[in-house]
Design a protein around this motif. Structure first.
Motif, PDB file in Angstrom:
ATOM      1  N   ARG A   1       0.826  -1.216   0.000  1.00 19.97           N
ATOM      2  CA  ARG A   1       0.000   0.000   0.000  1.00 19.97           C
ATOM      3  C   ARG A   1       0.852   1.255   0.000  1.00 19.97           C
ATOM      4  N   SER A   2       1.849   1.294   0.872  1.00 21.51           N
ATOM      5  CA  SER A   2       2.705   2.475   0.972  1.00 21.51           C
ATOM      6  C   SER A   2       3.467   2.729  -0.322  1.00 21.51           C
ATOM      7  N   GLU A   3       3.800   1.665  -1.030  1.00 21.90           N
ATOM      8  CA  GLU A   3       4.542   1.806  -2.286  1.00 21.90           C
ATOM      9  C   GLU A   3       3.657   2.394  -3.384  1.00 21.90           C
ATOM     10  N   ILE A   4       2.399   1.968  -3.414  1.00 24.19           N
ATOM     11  CA  ILE A   4       1.462   2.506  -4.407  1.00 24.19           C
ATOM     12  C   ILE A   4       1.246   3.997  -4.174  1.00 24.19           C
ATOM     13  N   ILE A   5       1.004   4.365  -2.923  1.00 24.39           N
ATOM     14  CA  ILE A   5       0.765   5.765  -2.582  1.00 24.39           C
ATOM     15  C   ILE A   5       2.006   6.612  -2.853  1.00 24.39           C
TER      16      ILE A   5
ATOM     17  N   SER B   1      -7.212   1.100   0.778  1.00 26.65           N
ATOM     18  CA  SER B   1      -8.165   0.167   1.386  1.00 26.65           C
ATOM     19  C   SER B   1      -9.598   0.663   1.240  1.00 26.65           C
ATOM     20  N   ARG B   2      -9.805   1.957   1.469  1.00 26.38           N
ATOM     21  CA  ARG B   2     -11.163   2.513   1.358  1.00 26.38           C
ATOM     22  C   ARG B   2     -11.689   2.395  -0.066  1.00 26.38           C
TER      23      ARG B   2
ATOM     24  N   ARG C   1     -15.325  -0.226  -3.847  1.00 27.83           N
ATOM     25  CA  ARG C   1     -15.549  -0.805  -5.164  1.00 27.83           C
ATOM     26  C   ARG C   1     -15.940  -2.277  -5.070  1.00 27.83           C
ATOM     27  N   ALA C   2     -15.381  -2.994  -4.125  1.00 31.10           N
ATOM     28  CA  ALA C   2     -15.729  -4.409  -3.953  1.00 31.10           C
ATOM     29  C   ALA C   2     -17.181  -4.548  -3.488  1.00 31.10           C
ATOM     30  N   TYR C   3     -17.584  -3.705  -2.551  1.00 29.26           N
ATOM     31  CA  TYR C   3     -18.957  -3.734  -2.049  1.00 29.26           C
ATOM     32  C   TYR C   3     -19.938  -3.409  -3.168  1.00 29.26           C
TER      33      TYR C   3
ATOM     34  N   ALA D   1      -6.119  -3.121   1.433  1.00 27.53           N
ATOM     35  CA  ALA D   1      -5.138  -2.923   0.366  1.00 27.53           C
ATOM     36  C   ALA D   1      -4.263  -4.153   0.199  1.00 27.53           C
ATOM     37  N   HIS D   2      -4.007  -4.859   1.299  1.00 31.36           N
ATOM     38  CA  HIS D   2      -3.153  -6.057   1.242  1.00 31.36           C
ATOM     39  C   HIS D   2      -3.821  -7.188   0.467  1.00 31.36           C
ATOM     40  N   SER D   3      -5.132  -7.110   0.273  1.00 32.86           N
ATOM     41  CA  SER D   3      -5.834  -8.142  -0.493  1.00 32.86           C
ATOM     42  C   SER D   3      -5.316  -8.222  -1.925  1.00 32.86           C
ATOM     43  N   LEU D   4      -4.815  -7.107  -2.450  1.00 36.77           N
ATOM     44  CA  LEU D   4      -4.267  -7.102  -3.806  1.00 36.77           C
ATOM     45  C   LEU D   4      -2.947  -7.859  -3.853  1.00 36.77           C
TER      46      LEU D   4
END
Length: 246
Positions: free
Chosen positions: A87-91, A173-174, A179-181, A192-195
């Protein structure tokens, strides 16, 4: 136990910085920590749900990509899944960190959990086989909308306008949960870790060698990759409960 371990690490670090004896290394502390592990266990209570390629297809298939937020969110989700980045890397990505090549994109990660000194790491993402889930095409669409101004790759919106301010820590994560919901998935354990977890487990199920998965996820400790992602899959494949006739 995770919070206790983090506290012990911090205490150890402070004492070493001041050239003092490490209290965490004492036999008394060691025995207390062992007792707590026996009592409460060390496994995390709730792990992020790994997303499969079918899950990703369902999620992005419900995103309206005629809107700027839809274009951005699809790019985040597809890049996160295809790259297995944290997550931190994407951001932390900058616009200049993306280099498009004929076969895909090369992503420069300037600093990460496994590269604290900031030497930089390169992650490759291949072009997708399907237009809806092609991470390279999704990235190109977002970069076109975002423009060429220097700054963070993924940015916030203000009053429906694209800004040049980076996303906050929990934004991935939000966005993913929302989007998943909307796509009809149970989003309770989606983070975010789900990816990243989904990339590793889906690749393992597809027969990708462990060394190739580790090269993509950049796990320095192979036991983490094996214990967290591979062994649960092997357990499901070999469980004797499958032969009980239930």
């Amino acid at each position: 136990m995770g919070s206790l371990d983090m506290a012990c690490t911090a205490i150890r670090h402070v004492h070493r910085m001041h050239e003092l004896p490490d209290p965490v290394a004492s036999e008394t502390v060691r025995q207390v920590r062992l007792g707590l592990r026996r009592t409460y266990g060390t496994a995390p209570r709730q792990l992020a749900r790994p997303l499969s390629t079918e899950d990703i297809r369902q999620i992005v298939g419900h995103i309206d990509r005629t809107t700027a937020p839809g274009v951005r969110d699809a790019a985040i989700i597809l890049l996160g899944y295809a790259s297995a980045m944290r997550r931190s890397e994407i951001i932390g990505l900058d616009l200049l960190d993306i280099r498009e090549e004929p076969d895909g994109v090369l992503v420069t990660i300037r600093k990460s959990k496994t590269d604290q000194e900031g030497h930089g790491q390169i992650v490759a993402v291949a072009r997708g086989k399907h237009p809806t889930t092609d991470p390279v095409a999704a990235m190109a669409a977002w970069r076109k909308l975002r423009g060429h101004q220097p700054g963070p790759l993924f940015t916030r919106f203000y009053r429906s306008q694209i800004s040049l301010q980076a996303l906050a820590g929990e934004s991935i994560s939000r966005i993913l949960r929302k989007r998943a919901y909307a796509a009809g998935l149970d989003a309770a354990r989606i983070t975010a870790h789900s990816l990243r977890a989904g990339h590793a487990t889906t690749a393992a199920l597809g027969g990708v060698p462990l060394a190739r998965i580790a090269a993509q996820t950049r796990h320095k400790d192979m036991s983490v990759l094996v214990n967290r992602y591979i062994r649960p899959l092997e357990a499901l494949a070999s469980t004797s409960s499958r032969d009980l006739g239930l």
